[in-house]
Design an enzyme around this catalytic site. Sequence first.
Site, PDB file in Angstrom:
ATOM      1  CE  LYS A 126      -0.078   2.834   7.967  1.00 10.48           C
ATOM      2  NZ  LYS A 126       0.059   1.829   6.894  1.00 10.48           N
ATOM      3  CG  ASP A 144      -0.874  -1.198  10.285  1.00  8.81           C
ATOM      4  OD1 ASP A 144      -1.235  -1.714  11.368  1.00  8.81           O
ATOM      5  OD2 ASP A 144       0.090  -1.627   9.636  1.00  8.81           O
TER       6      ASP A 144
END
Length: 218
Positions: A126, A144
């Site tokens: 991420k 996410d």
Amino acid sequence: MKDTDIDYAMGVLGEAVSQWQSPAVTIVSQREGSPFKVLISCILSLRTRDKTTGAASERLFALADTPSAMAELPLAVLEKAIYPVGFYRNKAAQIKEICRILAEEYQERVPDEIDELLKLKGVGRKTANLVVTLGFGKPGICVDTHVHRICNRWGYLSTTSPDHTEAVLRAKLPVRYWPVINDWLVTFGQNLCLPTSPKCSTCPLFSVCDRIGVKKSR
């Protein structure tokens, strides 16, 4: 959601999110234009609300804005600057070590490749994707919990984890949407498509959303 609905969905989404404030890390990237500050603010943002992330980033960058300067900060000073972000003690130690490595091994430069960023301890996919897209303007898909949850709720894909979602999106999502999907879906997920009891009655994407897993809505 049919695969052919994605252009419509992203067009509507882009207009919808313009009424809300962008995520904290996006604001840092737009204001600072620094891959280093994107990296640090992204680390601060993990399991932390945007308002807290933004304030902590400003306090920290006021003390040091380069890897070498930040690496030289005493750990206690780092901790105080970023408090009360989630896991602030662990993050302070992590940031100090990452800054040391950037200063000593990368000549103060943040890597612009995902695989190289992943070598930094504590940097996951991420964070690496966010640095690549927001910091360097290169193609990447940051996934996410909001991106994973909403794409599955739409029925656009059926995946079991954020990493799985990233892999599937890389295969089917048009590249032109890669840089914005995280920004838009985080904003959308924080304000309308909430984790529980989403505001479906006022959602502009209601007509194309399969509402997978939605048991209660407003």
